[in-house]
Design an enzyme around this catalytic site. Sequence first.
Site, PDB file in Angstrom:
ATOM      1  N   GLN A  89       0.778  -1.236   0.000  1.00 22.54           N
ATOM      2  CA  GLN A  89       0.000   0.000   0.000  1.00 22.54           C
ATOM      3  C   GLN A  89       0.816   1.297   0.000  1.00 22.54           C
ATOM      4  OE1 GLN A  89      -3.541   2.252   2.522  1.00 22.54           O
ATOM      5  NE2 GLN A  89      -3.153   0.146   3.003  1.00 22.54           N
ATOM      6  N   GLU A 119       1.431  -1.569   8.266  1.00 20.64           N
ATOM      7  CA  GLU A 119       0.611  -0.481   8.794  1.00 20.64           C
ATOM      8  C   GLU A 119       0.589  -0.367  10.334  1.00 20.64           C
ATOM      9  OE1 GLU A 119      -1.598   1.936   7.228  1.00 20.64           O
ATOM     10  OE2 GLU A 119      -1.584   2.562   9.311  1.00 20.64           O
ATOM     11  N   ASP A 147       0.579   3.448   6.100  1.00 19.50           N
ATOM     12  CA  ASP A 147       0.753   3.109   4.683  1.00 19.50           C
ATOM     13  C   ASP A 147       0.489   4.295   3.748  1.00 19.50           C
ATOM     14  OD1 ASP A 147       1.495   0.545   5.218  1.00 19.50           O
ATOM     15  OD2 ASP A 147      -0.469  -0.333   4.875  1.00 19.50           O
ATOM     16  N   GLY A 157      -7.747  19.510  20.827  1.00 20.50           N
ATOM     17  CA  GLY A 157      -7.060  20.723  20.388  1.00 20.50           C
ATOM     18  C   GLY A 157      -7.548  21.943  21.127  1.00 20.50           C
ATOM     19  N   GLY A 158      -8.118  21.764  22.295  1.00 22.77           N
ATOM     20  CA  GLY A 158      -8.619  22.905  23.048  1.00 22.77           C
ATOM     21  C   GLY A 158     -10.089  23.184  22.761  1.00 22.77           C
TER      22      GLY A 158
HETATM   23  N1  COA Z   1      11.677  -9.914  -9.628  1.00 20.53           N
HETATM   24  C1  COA Z   1      12.427 -10.670  -8.801  1.00 20.53           C
HETATM   25  N2  COA Z   1      12.463 -10.509  -7.466  1.00 20.53           N
HETATM   26  C2  COA Z   1      11.701  -9.549  -6.962  1.00 20.53           C
HETATM   27  C3  COA Z   1      10.883  -8.715  -7.748  1.00 20.53           C
HETATM   28  C4  COA Z   1      10.893  -8.930  -9.147  1.00 20.53           C
HETATM   29  N3  COA Z   1      10.181  -8.207  -9.990  1.00 20.53           N
HETATM   30  N4  COA Z   1      10.237  -7.855  -6.953  1.00 20.53           N
HETATM   31  C5  COA Z   1      10.614  -8.136  -5.699  1.00 20.53           C
HETATM   32  N5  COA Z   1      11.502  -9.147  -5.687  1.00 20.53           N
HETATM   33  C6  COA Z   1      12.164  -9.752  -4.540  1.00 20.53           C
HETATM   34  C7  COA Z   1      13.067  -8.795  -3.804  1.00 20.53           C
HETATM   35  O1  COA Z   1      14.293  -8.660  -4.521  1.00 20.53           O
HETATM   36  C8  COA Z   1      13.244  -9.499  -2.477  1.00 20.53           C
HETATM   37  O2  COA Z   1      14.190 -10.529  -2.608  1.00 20.53           O
HETATM   38  P1  COA Z   1      15.333 -10.842  -1.503  1.00 20.53           P
HETATM   39  O3  COA Z   1      14.717 -10.628  -0.151  1.00 20.53           O
HETATM   40  O4  COA Z   1      15.670 -12.278  -1.792  1.00 20.53           O
HETATM   41  O5  COA Z   1      16.450  -9.939  -1.730  1.00 20.53           O
HETATM   42  C9  COA Z   1      11.907 -10.228  -2.310  1.00 20.53           C
HETATM   43  O6  COA Z   1      11.226 -10.084  -3.545  1.00 20.53           O
HETATM   44  C10 COA Z   1      11.012  -9.772  -1.181  1.00 20.53           C
HETATM   45  O7  COA Z   1      11.000  -8.381  -0.989  1.00 20.53           O
HETATM   46  P2  COA Z   1      10.404  -7.746   0.349  1.00 20.53           P
HETATM   47  O8  COA Z   1      10.108  -6.351   0.040  1.00 20.53           O
HETATM   48  O9  COA Z   1      11.365  -7.943   1.489  1.00 20.53           O
HETATM   49  O10 COA Z   1       9.033  -8.535   0.552  1.00 20.53           O
HETATM   50  P3  COA Z   1       8.353  -9.189   1.848  1.00 20.53           P
HETATM   51  O11 COA Z   1       7.061  -9.735   1.364  1.00 20.53           O
HETATM   52  O12 COA Z   1       9.251 -10.115   2.558  1.00 20.53           O
HETATM   53  O13 COA Z   1       8.081  -7.947   2.825  1.00 20.53           O
HETATM   54  C11 COA Z   1       7.195  -5.798   3.404  1.00 20.53           C
HETATM   55  C12 COA Z   1       7.021  -7.084   2.596  1.00 20.53           C
HETATM   56  C13 COA Z   1       6.101  -4.842   3.000  1.00 20.53           C
HETATM   57  C14 COA Z   1       7.098  -6.115   4.904  1.00 20.53           C
HETATM   58  C15 COA Z   1       8.577  -5.198   3.101  1.00 20.53           C
HETATM   59  O14 COA Z   1       8.662  -5.001   1.721  1.00 20.53           O
HETATM   60  C16 COA Z   1       8.869  -3.892   3.825  1.00 20.53           C
HETATM   61  O15 COA Z   1       9.149  -3.850   5.017  1.00 20.53           O
HETATM   62  N6  COA Z   1       8.856  -2.781   3.084  1.00 20.53           N
HETATM   63  C17 COA Z   1       9.182  -1.462   3.598  1.00 20.53           C
HETATM   64  C18 COA Z   1       8.068  -0.868   4.417  1.00 20.53           C
HETATM   65  C19 COA Z   1       6.764  -0.955   3.691  1.00 20.53           C
HETATM   66  O16 COA Z   1       6.615  -0.386   2.632  1.00 20.53           O
HETATM   67  N7  COA Z   1       5.814  -1.669   4.297  1.00 20.53           N
HETATM   68  C20 COA Z   1       4.533  -1.930   3.704  1.00 20.53           C
HETATM   69  C21 COA Z   1       3.675  -0.805   3.703  1.00 20.53           C
HETATM   70  S1  COA Z   1       2.202  -1.145   2.840  1.00 20.53           S
END
Ligand code: COA
Length: 416
Positions: free
Chosen positions: A17, A140, A169, A248-249
Amino acid sequence: MSRPLEGIKIIDFTHVQAGPACTQLLAWYGADVIKVERPGSGDVTRNQLRHVKDADALYFTMLNSNKRSLTLDTKTQDGKDVLTKLIKESDVLVENFGPGALDRMGFSWERIQELNPGMIMASVKGFSDGHHYEDLKVYENVAQCAGGAASTTGFWDGPPTVSGAALGDSNTGMHLAIGILTALMQKGKTGKGQKVAVSMQDAVLNLCRVKLRDQQRLDALGYLEEYPQYPHHSFSDVVPRGGNAGGGGQPGWVMKCHGWEHDPNAYIYFTIQGHAWEPICRAIGREEWINDPAYMTAAARQDKLFDIITEIEGWLSDKTKFEAVDILRKYDIPCAPVLTMKEIAEDESLRKSGTIVEVPHPKLGKYLTVGSPIKFSDMKVDIKPSPLLGEHTDEVLSELGYSAEKIKELHAAKAV
Ligand code: COA
């Protein structure tokens, strides 16, 4: 009509998100947003909370309108080559991967700058660089807790509470959009790109600014006059949860209206604003309070606030929330009905203003979304459907100079 961000090309390497909310906003205003997704699966939200079999979930469609979708496996050499070309030709790259994911993919900030010194790279992370929690993955509610919102939301006799609003988010995405537009303005002067980073913790805290204000007042005074705890209960050394207090008052509260026993949303928010005291007394038929020294000043009313609320609720008991607001608006009293999502979805004014929009979709038929909350005098924001997975892969590849034959090869190798 040309749109302000036309000509800005954005690599949208975002998911879930926070990132998608940012790039969707920029797409609405004219940027060419190319969403890069993993072949076969794409953004995880395409699948999350689906309500129609084989159709993208609303979670995805409502955060990815007006974008193009390019599938790309960036862990293959072919995929990295496509991304490299794309980086050379784009203005902005937005990502919200877990910490270090882009570096592991081979696209560190240093590498991106080498490829395109004008690139603006915009990132969302849970915590800012160098923070003692910088390695954490964040969603979130985690951000709402880390940013101070949860400890200050809810009732004093209940646990810390998260808000239904996406403070961690979408709010972070909006901050990032401001950062990107600022960096684009700067690039217009210097020709140089830069890294723009927003942490979800920081974005939540930015909205909890008034609670940090209250912490400092509490440290100095030992009490907070505008909180419901005052003057009947003691304060600890941290800002308490204030329930539905104005904060806020301007004293206020969520008050019961006719039917509250059966309808959990038969309530209005009623503000007992200082200068509105006289109209409030007239509206609820308690004119004798206007000049009564026990009621006539905000300070005199302080210890009777909940008695006054009970009195107002008595007046509201034979009025629906809509009837009550229609009366109170004539007295200039700040108030609103507590609206449900169903009422919002059906609200004629919100539809007329383009805030609630019905979007056609090839697999869902149509769906409702929230359109641009920002209105412009010189631009009508058209909300277009979100792309199907890989819908624009061949189009984007051919724009990058790939031949039809090479595109076929990339598909066969499952790089796209
Ligand atoms: N092709 C190949 N690999 C891809 C890709 C693509 N097009 N897009 C993503 N990937 C891979 C990444 O390289 C990563 O690989 P690695 O960990 O082996 O290096 C993998 O997908 C997973 O990425 P990640 O973002 O860590 O996903 P997750 O599902 O484990 O975590 C979140 C999800 C949201 C918790 C994490 O992305 C995060 O903390 N993001 C920052 C804060 C955030 O935006 N939170 C969500 C708010 S909505």
